[in-house]
Design a protein around this motif. Sequence first.
Motif, PDB file in Angstrom:
ATOM      1  N   THR A  51      49.269  14.301  31.357  1.00  0.00           N
ATOM      2  CA  THR A  51      49.058  15.736  31.500  1.00  0.00           C
ATOM      3  C   THR A  51      49.116  16.509  30.179  1.00  0.00           C
ATOM      4  O   THR A  51      49.704  16.047  29.206  1.00  0.00           O
ATOM      5  CB  THR A  51      50.076  16.344  32.481  1.00  0.00           C
ATOM      6  OG1 THR A  51      49.669  17.670  32.795  1.00  0.00           O
ATOM      7  CG2 THR A  51      51.471  16.377  31.883  1.00  0.00           C
ATOM      8  N   THR A  52      48.509  17.666  30.221  1.00  0.00           N
ATOM      9  CA  THR A  52      48.664  18.648  29.145  1.00  0.00           C
ATOM     10  C   THR A  52      49.132  19.973  29.732  1.00  0.00           C
ATOM     11  O   THR A  52      49.087  21.002  29.075  1.00  0.00           O
ATOM     12  CB  THR A  52      47.336  18.853  28.378  1.00  0.00           C
ATOM     13  OG1 THR A  52      46.318  19.230  29.304  1.00  0.00           O
ATOM     14  CG2 THR A  52      46.922  17.583  27.652  1.00  0.00           C
ATOM     15  N   SER A  53      49.588  19.925  30.989  1.00  0.00           N
ATOM     16  CA  SER A  53      50.023  21.120  31.703  1.00  0.00           C
ATOM     17  C   SER A  53      51.548  21.195  31.757  1.00  0.00           C
ATOM     18  O   SER A  53      52.221  20.207  32.062  1.00  0.00           O
ATOM     19  CB  SER A  53      49.461  21.082  33.129  1.00  0.00           C
ATOM     20  OG  SER A  53      50.142  21.965  33.979  1.00  0.00           O
ATOM     21  N   LYS A  54      52.087  22.367  31.485  1.00  0.00           N
ATOM     22  CA  LYS A  54      53.541  22.547  31.560  1.00  0.00           C
ATOM     23  C   LYS A  54      54.050  22.347  32.980  1.00  0.00           C
ATOM     24  O   LYS A  54      55.104  21.757  33.193  1.00  0.00           O
ATOM     25  CB  LYS A  54      53.932  23.943  31.056  1.00  0.00           C
ATOM     26  CG  LYS A  54      53.797  24.103  29.569  1.00  0.00           C
ATOM     27  CD  LYS A  54      54.214  25.498  29.137  1.00  0.00           C
ATOM     28  CE  LYS A  54      54.059  25.676  27.639  1.00  0.00           C
ATOM     29  NZ  LYS A  54      54.409  27.029  27.207  1.00  0.00           N
ATOM     30  N   ASP A 118      49.789  13.369  16.830  1.00  0.00           N
ATOM     31  CA  ASP A 118      48.941  13.464  18.019  1.00  0.00           C
ATOM     32  C   ASP A 118      49.804  13.312  19.282  1.00  0.00           C
ATOM     33  O   ASP A 118      51.030  13.264  19.209  1.00  0.00           O
ATOM     34  CB  ASP A 118      47.829  12.411  17.976  1.00  0.00           C
ATOM     35  CG  ASP A 118      48.371  10.989  17.884  1.00  0.00           C
ATOM     36  OD1 ASP A 118      49.589  10.828  17.717  1.00  0.00           O
ATOM     37  OD2 ASP A 118      47.562  10.050  17.985  1.00  0.00           O
ATOM     38  N   LYS A 119      49.140  13.224  20.445  1.00  0.00           N
ATOM     39  CA  LYS A 119      49.872  13.136  21.712  1.00  0.00           C
ATOM     40  C   LYS A 119      50.696  11.860  21.848  1.00  0.00           C
ATOM     41  O   LYS A 119      51.620  11.799  22.647  1.00  0.00           O
ATOM     42  CB  LYS A 119      48.901  13.232  22.893  1.00  0.00           C
ATOM     43  CG  LYS A 119      48.242  14.590  23.031  1.00  0.00           C
ATOM     44  CD  LYS A 119      47.525  14.763  24.346  1.00  0.00           C
ATOM     45  CE  LYS A 119      46.356  13.832  24.491  1.00  0.00           C
ATOM     46  NZ  LYS A 119      45.548  14.094  25.694  1.00  0.00           N
ATOM     47  N   GLN A 123      53.755  10.347  24.241  1.00  0.00           N
ATOM     48  CA  GLN A 123      53.234   9.404  25.223  1.00  0.00           C
ATOM     49  C   GLN A 123      53.850   8.007  25.066  1.00  0.00           C
ATOM     50  O   GLN A 123      54.148   7.352  26.067  1.00  0.00           O
ATOM     51  CB  GLN A 123      51.716   9.314  25.129  1.00  0.00           C
ATOM     52  CG  GLN A 123      51.029  10.566  25.636  1.00  0.00           C
ATOM     53  CD  GLN A 123      49.521  10.515  25.434  1.00  0.00           C
ATOM     54  OE1 GLN A 123      49.042   9.940  24.460  1.00  0.00           O
ATOM     55  NE2 GLN A 123      48.797  11.119  26.355  1.00  0.00           N
TER      56      GLN A 123
END
Length: 173
Positions: A51-54, A118-119, A123
Amino acid sequence: MQGFLKVFGHPNPKNPIGYGIDSVFPQLIADAQCLHIVAGRGFACTILIATTSKGAIYFGRLLLGLSNGFLVTFSNIYVSEVAPAYLRGVLVALVSPWVSMGAILGAAIDNATKTRVDKSCYQLPTACLYIVPVLLSVGLFFVPESPRYLLFQRYEAKAKQSLVRVRGELSNQ
């Protein structure tokens, strides 16, 4: 529980409450609970990685927290039921050091990935959370039923087999 047995069991005049139940059904219920804990943890990790959503992060952490709470609770209950009395306190107390070692390992992995831009900086540490559910999923196939549970369900022979599997040969005392 007579109401439960009326729905999921079968009439049994030999049983004092008038109903019986096949041993496989309650065993699958108990096992499914453990599998759901492991699956919930895996699902939470997938959410946290993808995800990239809080909001999804909040939901994933909630699932992860629930799974961890259930895992610690049920593993302690199982250990306290199958451990010999002279080892019970020590084995139940070992949960805390293992949790602490997991936290230390997690901090080390976080530290190793902190310089990534980066992510993958979050992750990779989150992906490491898959290790425990995978090990537990494999291990569940080798863990015997709780002898106390089997005895409570009036499966004396199965309870004795489980106890022998957990503790070794029993003396005739």
